[in-house]
Design a protein around this motif. Structure first.
Motif, PDB file in Angstrom:
ATOM      1  N   LEU A 227       0.828  -1.202   0.000  1.00 39.58           N
ATOM      2  CA  LEU A 227       0.000   0.000   0.000  1.00 39.58           C
ATOM      3  C   LEU A 227       0.862   1.252   0.000  1.00 39.58           C
ATOM      4  N   ARG A 228       0.481   2.188  -0.872  1.00 42.07           N
ATOM      5  CA  ARG A 228       1.173   3.476  -0.979  1.00 42.07           C
ATOM      6  C   ARG A 228       0.289   4.568  -0.379  1.00 42.07           C
ATOM      7  N   ALA A 229       0.846   5.760  -0.250  1.00 41.80           N
ATOM      8  CA  ALA A 229       0.098   6.858   0.366  1.00 41.80           C
ATOM      9  C   ALA A 229      -1.218   7.145  -0.351  1.00 41.80           C
ATOM     10  N   PRO A 230      -1.268   7.217  -1.705  1.00 42.89           N
ATOM     11  CA  PRO A 230      -2.561   7.451  -2.350  1.00 42.89           C
ATOM     12  C   PRO A 230      -3.576   6.339  -2.094  1.00 42.89           C
ATOM     13  N   ASP A 231      -3.095   5.098  -1.933  1.00 46.96           N
ATOM     14  CA  ASP A 231      -4.006   3.994  -1.606  1.00 46.96           C
ATOM     15  C   ASP A 231      -4.706   4.261  -0.279  1.00 46.96           C
ATOM     16  N   LEU A 232      -3.940   4.736   0.700  1.00 45.59           N
ATOM     17  CA  LEU A 232      -4.537   5.022   2.007  1.00 45.59           C
ATOM     18  C   LEU A 232      -5.594   6.113   1.891  1.00 45.59           C
ATOM     19  N   GLY A 233      -5.333   7.101   1.040  1.00 44.64           N
ATOM     20  CA  GLY A 233      -6.309   8.162   0.845  1.00 44.64           C
ATOM     21  C   GLY A 233      -7.596   7.652   0.220  1.00 44.64           C
ATOM     22  N   LEU A 234      -7.482   6.775  -0.763  1.00 46.25           N
ATOM     23  CA  LEU A 234      -8.665   6.227  -1.421  1.00 46.25           C
ATOM     24  C   LEU A 234      -9.459   5.347  -0.469  1.00 46.25           C
ATOM     25  N   LEU A 235      -8.755   4.545   0.327  1.00 45.43           N
ATOM     26  CA  LEU A 235      -9.446   3.717   1.311  1.00 45.43           C
ATOM     27  C   LEU A 235     -10.184   4.588   2.326  1.00 45.43           C
ATOM     28  N   ALA A 236      -9.533   5.651   2.769  1.00 45.96           N
ATOM     29  CA  ALA A 236     -10.182   6.550   3.728  1.00 45.96           C
ATOM     30  C   ALA A 236     -11.415   7.197   3.121  1.00 45.96           C
ATOM     31  N   ALA A 237     -11.328   7.604   1.841  1.00 50.42           N
ATOM     32  CA  ALA A 237     -12.470   8.239   1.179  1.00 50.42           C
ATOM     33  C   ALA A 237     -13.668   7.297   1.110  1.00 50.42           C
ATOM     34  N   ALA A 238     -13.382   5.989   1.039  1.00 52.60           N
ATOM     35  CA  ALA A 238     -14.460   5.006   0.960  1.00 52.60           C
ATOM     36  C   ALA A 238     -14.928   4.546   2.337  1.00 52.60           C
ATOM     37  N   GLY A 239     -14.315   5.079   3.395  1.00 53.33           N
ATOM     38  CA  GLY A 239     -14.714   4.702   4.741  1.00 53.33           C
ATOM     39  C   GLY A 239     -14.103   3.409   5.226  1.00 53.33           C
ATOM     40  N   VAL A 240     -13.070   2.920   4.530  1.00 50.29           N
ATOM     41  CA  VAL A 240     -12.386   1.699   4.952  1.00 50.29           C
ATOM     42  C   VAL A 240     -11.292   2.087   5.948  1.00 50.29           C
ATOM     43  N   THR A 241     -11.439   1.664   7.189  1.00 45.68           N
ATOM     44  CA  THR A 241     -10.505   2.104   8.229  1.00 45.68           C
ATOM     45  C   THR A 241      -9.605   0.983   8.742  1.00 45.68           C
ATOM     46  N   THR A 242      -9.877  -0.262   8.357  1.00 41.04           N
ATOM     47  CA  THR A 242      -8.980  -1.374   8.676  1.00 41.04           C
ATOM     48  C   THR A 242      -8.772  -2.201   7.411  1.00 41.04           C
ATOM     49  N   VAL A 243      -7.595  -2.794   7.304  1.00 41.59           N
ATOM     50  CA  VAL A 243      -7.249  -3.574   6.121  1.00 41.59           C
ATOM     51  C   VAL A 243      -6.664  -4.918   6.568  1.00 41.59           C
ATOM     52  N   ALA A 244      -7.102  -5.990   5.903  1.00 38.63           N
ATOM     53  CA  ALA A 244      -6.524  -7.311   6.146  1.00 38.63           C
ATOM     54  C   ALA A 244      -5.232  -7.426   5.342  1.00 38.63           C
ATOM     55  N   VAL A 245      -4.119  -7.584   6.034  1.00 43.02           N
ATOM     56  CA  VAL A 245      -2.811  -7.629   5.385  1.00 43.02           C
ATOM     57  C   VAL A 245      -2.041  -8.854   5.878  1.00 43.02           C
ATOM     58  N   HIS A 246      -1.001  -9.205   5.124  1.00 40.76           N
ATOM     59  CA  HIS A 246      -0.094 -10.248   5.585  1.00 40.76           C
ATOM     60  C   HIS A 246       0.776  -9.692   6.719  1.00 40.76           C
ATOM     61  N   ALA A 247       0.992 -10.508   7.730  1.00 31.07           N
ATOM     62  CA  ALA A 247       1.867 -10.100   8.833  1.00 31.07           C
ATOM     63  C   ALA A 247       3.278  -9.861   8.316  1.00 31.07           C
ATOM     64  N   ARG A 248       3.999  -9.000   9.004  1.00 29.85           N
ATOM     65  CA  ARG A 248       5.395  -8.761   8.634  1.00 29.85           C
ATOM     66  C   ARG A 248       6.183 -10.058   8.836  1.00 29.85           C
ATOM     67  N   PRO A 249       6.958 -10.482   7.827  1.00 27.43           N
ATOM     68  CA  PRO A 249       7.732 -11.709   7.991  1.00 27.43           C
ATOM     69  C   PRO A 249       8.747 -11.582   9.124  1.00 27.43           C
TER      70      PRO A 249
END
Length: 406
Positions: free
Chosen positions: A162-184
């Motif tokens: 995820l890049r900074a613009p991705d975070l902005g788009l997610l925020a605009a859509a009201g998505v405040t948590t994301v399912a991600v892979h844990a840090r290895p």
């Protein structure tokens, strides 16, 4: 070892394509403010259309585009000013034929309007009348309610950090948590009777402080992993096997920095072969030939040369892409590059990938040379130049791509 012989050198390309353990880190939910550079475990879809309403992209006047056709500075169109839109509120007026509504950037487009004329091409020549000096096409100066994202469409793809613009788009859509892979989790083991902790105040003859582990931890963290310093293991037979058995259950990747001697490298290879399957021991790369890749019960292991420069170069070429893959990213983000002219001839051997450290000044790449035990070569370098396997070298004055260090 499946019939594979130690020091049957594989090319780096073969290693990148062929050594692909299936292990992936588990999935966890993280808040948006902690999601930068994390890798989504799945596609995140838009719960609603964005921006969600037709809105102006300019300051100006909402109009019916047909009312502006033919307008020019010499023969302007004149429209009745019907009202104004307030930011953050629904319009209280609609646009009718021959009329217009004053619009701020980002305001909700009123009913009846299909375009917005920029204020630069208008003038209020008299109270209640707006002069239009340039025509606008339908859709001009505005975005539709679903022009950014259609409801149900992908906001961000799976498998890309995820890049900074991705975070902005997610925020605009009201998505405040994301399912991600844990840090290895990357267990870093140093070996060698000559290696001592960095905080050793006085060195005895032949001792060296462990520089490689700290540098590897930095590379791991920079690539989104969680480094775990697993200490220094002596060259005593069985010691490395025991330490590997201890760290493997909690690791997603194990990195072993071998001692510099041939005996130490043999001990590393033997310990790994006793608990896993060695995929290769030997890469056609300079520096870094005595590199080992193995699968230990599904957990990948990278055995690095003992010399710090070699270890860091090889980990950058193989360990970093492997680390990203463990985190669900098949195409790691590319490093920054620049073009430069090579200052001198560089020789190479066909069939071997050469990584040459360089400084870059005023568009000229100057190679840096020194023994693979010298970390100062990497510290002084701005980046490196790759001499590909088929080449026998590069000529002075050649236009080369320099991979820059961040």
């Amino acid at each position: 070892m499946s019939g594979r012989e130690f020091f049957t050198a594989r090319t780096v390309a073969e290693a990148l394509a062929g050594f692909r353990p299936a292990h992936r880190t588990p999935i966890e939910d993280v808040p948006l403010d902690a999601a930068l550079h994390r890798v989504p475990a799945g596609e995140v879809v838009a719960p609603v259309a964005l921006p969600g309403f037709s809105r102006s992209t300019v300051d100006g006047y909402a109009v019916r585009a047909a009312d502006t056709y033919g307008a020019s500075e010499g023969l302007p169109s004149y429209l009745d000013l019907l009202g104004a839109v307030t930011m953050g509120a629904a319009p209280t007026v609609a646009v009718r034929a021959g009329g217009c509504v004053a619009m701020p950037t980002g305001g909700v487009l009123p009913d009846g309007a299909d375009a917005v004329v920029m204020v630069e091409y208008t003038a209020e020549t008299m109270p209640g009348t707006v002069e239009i000096t340039r025509p606008v096409a339908p859709g001009g100066g505005m975005v539709r309610a679903d022009e950014d994202v259609v409801a149900g469409a992908a906001l961000v793809p799976a498998g890309r950090p995820l890049r900074a613009p991705d975070l902005g788009l997610l925020a605009a859509a009201g998505v405040t948590t994301v399912a991600v892979h844990a840090r290895p989790r990357v267990a870093i083991i140093s070996t060698g009777d000559e290696v001592v902790p960095p905080d050793t105040a006085e060195l005895r003859a032949g001792q060296v402080r462990d520089a490689t582990a700290s540098a590897l931890a930095g590379l791991v963290a920079d690539a989104g992993g969680e480094p775990v310093l697993a200490g220094i293991v002596s060259d005593e037979p069985g010691a490395l096997k025991n330490r590997l058995t201890e760290v493997l259950p909690d690791a997603d990747l194990v990195v072993v920095s071998a001692g510099s001697s041939v005996g130490a490298r043999d001990e590393t290879a033997g310990a790994v072969a006793a608990i896993g399957e060695v995929w290769c021991h030997g890469l056609a790369i300079k520096p870094g030939k005595p590199t080992l890749l193995a699968d230990c019960g599904g957990i990948p292991l990278v055995g690095l040369p003992g010399n710090p420069l070699s270890a860091l170069v090889v980990f950058g070429q193989l360990g970093v892409p492997l680390l990203w893959r463990l985190a669900g990213c098949e195409s790691p983000p590319p490093p920054p590059t620049t073009r430069a002219r090579l200052s001198r001839n560089l020789a190479s051997a066909t069939g071997r990938l050469d990584i040459v450290q360089v400084t870059v000044r005023d568009g000229v790449a100057e190679p840096l040379f020194g023994p693979s035990a010298l970390l100062s070569v990497l510290v002084r370098a701005d980046g490196y130049v790759v001499i590909p396997e088929p080449a026998t070298g590069l000529d002075a004055g050649a236009d080369v791509e320099v991979v820059l260090y961040r």
